[in-house]
Design an enzyme around this catalytic site. Structure first.
Site, mmCIF file in Angstrom:
data_model
loop_
_atom_site.group_PDB
_atom_site.id
_atom_site.type_symbol
_atom_site.label_atom_id
_atom_site.label_comp_id
_atom_site.label_asym_id
_atom_site.label_seq_id
_atom_site.Cartn_x
_atom_site.Cartn_y
_atom_site.Cartn_z
ATOM 1 N N CYS A 266 -4.089 -0.594 0.135
ATOM 2 C CA CYS A 266 -4.588 -1.749 -0.278
ATOM 3 C C CYS A 266 -3.957 -3.035 0.335
ATOM 4 O O CYS A 266 -4.505 -3.910 0.946
ATOM 5 C CB CYS A 266 -4.547 -1.951 -1.688
ATOM 6 S SG CYS A 266 -4.980 -3.408 -2.382
ATOM 7 N N HIS B 139 -1.264 -9.199 -3.821
ATOM 8 C CA HIS B 139 -0.767 -7.929 -3.358
ATOM 9 C C HIS B 139 -0.477 -8.242 -1.919
ATOM 10 O O HIS B 139 -0.574 -7.283 -0.968
ATOM 11 C CB HIS B 139 -1.829 -6.727 -3.522
ATOM 12 C CG HIS B 139 -1.240 -5.353 -3.407
ATOM 13 N ND1 HIS B 139 -1.678 -4.206 -3.238
ATOM 14 C CD2 HIS B 139 0.332 -5.311 -3.795
ATOM 15 C CE1 HIS B 139 -0.973 -3.527 -3.373
ATOM 16 N NE2 HIS B 139 0.230 -3.750 -3.596
#
Length: 300
Positions: A78, A133
């Site tokens: 991710c 993130h």
């Protein structure tokens, strides 16, 4: 490929500025963990065809009126994928670590410029909502530090949809991280549920990961977490930004959804739509979350 796309986009925007033509508004929506078979516009061309468990009319309409990049590959994790998307560089040149939290090498390097900073040079207002993130070990690595005028979302890989709780907190914290102490019935709305199995798998605790930044600075989004289903809070912020934005100022809005990332959580109204799925709880939740995702895209 990603670098080429970003370079072309920036060159085209420069051409708009040079010719005094209005620069286009850009709304970039990114979903998380949505499978190939999770949308009908891809399923309908397979041997199995469409399914009553996959209801995506808004996404189907966008696909039918746009361009489907069926061979647009990405990284296996991710955080590197997001770093690549926002920087226009291959993950190996940006970040190949999916976790690391506060470690110096996690996320986009401090000296590396990403899309919002470049667009601000062209007069754009830049806003981000949802999952980050991409690092937060220093202020320069947060969304605000990387060029976004405002941000509402969570900094790590995931939190829960009902409270903003995460499995990660400060070192030496005395807070009990045991997932069993967390109540995953939303106390404010009482209209959403999570599967206990997915909550336990994520080791969610009472560490709150919900961050907000704007003209007044940046810090914890105090008073927002736990006031509603998280994706609903996000899309409300997105729609609010669009509706209040002056039309003569170009807008770049990056909306990185929590959906479809675990834990598996959904409002009761969506779970009831798929009550016919009785043999697998996880599949019922995924169907409900996919339908919600499609409605959120429609709202935007």
């Amino acid at each position: 490929m990603a670098a080429l796309v970003v370079v072309i986009a920036v060159l085209q925007l420069c051409a708009h500025v040079a010719s005094s033509k209005p620069a286009p508004h850009i709304v970039y929506i990114l979903t998380d963990n949505l499978g190939y078979g999770g949308v009908n516009f891809l399923r309908r061309d397979t041997a199995n065809g469409t399914s009553p468990e996959v209801v995506t009319p808004n996404l189907d309409a966008l696909a039918d009126s746009g361009v489907i990049l069926a061979s647009f590959y990405t990284y296996k994790f991710c955080a590197p994928s997001r770093a690549s998307l926002l920087s226009g560089r291959h993950p190996v040149h940006v970040n190949v670590h999916n976790n690391g939290l506060l470690s110096p090498g996690f996320g986009v390097p401090e000296q590396m410029t990403i899309i919002p900073a470049k667009l601000k040079e062209l007069g754009y207002a830049t806003h981000a909502v949802g999952k980050w993130h991409c690092g937060f070990s220093t202020p320069s690595r947060t969304p605000k530090g990387k060029g976004f005028d405002s941000y509402l979302g969570y900094l790590f890989a995931y939190n829960d949809y009902l409270h903003g709780f995460s499995e990660s907190g400060c070192e030496n914290s005395t807070i009990n991280p045991a997932p069993g102490v967390v109540n995953f019935t939303n106390p404010s709305e009482n209209d959403a549920r999570c599967t206990s199995r997915s909550v336990n798998a994520r080791h969610l605790a009472h560490y709150t990961d919900l961050w907000e930044s704007g003209e007044a600075g940046e810090g914890p989004a105090t008073g927002i977490n736990g006031t509603g289903f998280e994706e609903g809070l996000f899309v409300s912020r997105v729609v609010g930004i669009i509706e209040s934005h002056p039309a003569d100022t170009p807008l770049f809005l990056y909306y990185a959804m929590h959906l479809m990332h675990s834990p598996l959580c959904a409002p009761l109204a969506y779970l009831e739509k798929f009550a016919f799925i009785t043999d697998n709880e996880d599949r019922r939740y995924v169907a409900a979350m996919t339908s919600l995702l499609d409605d959120v895209v429609g709202d935007v």
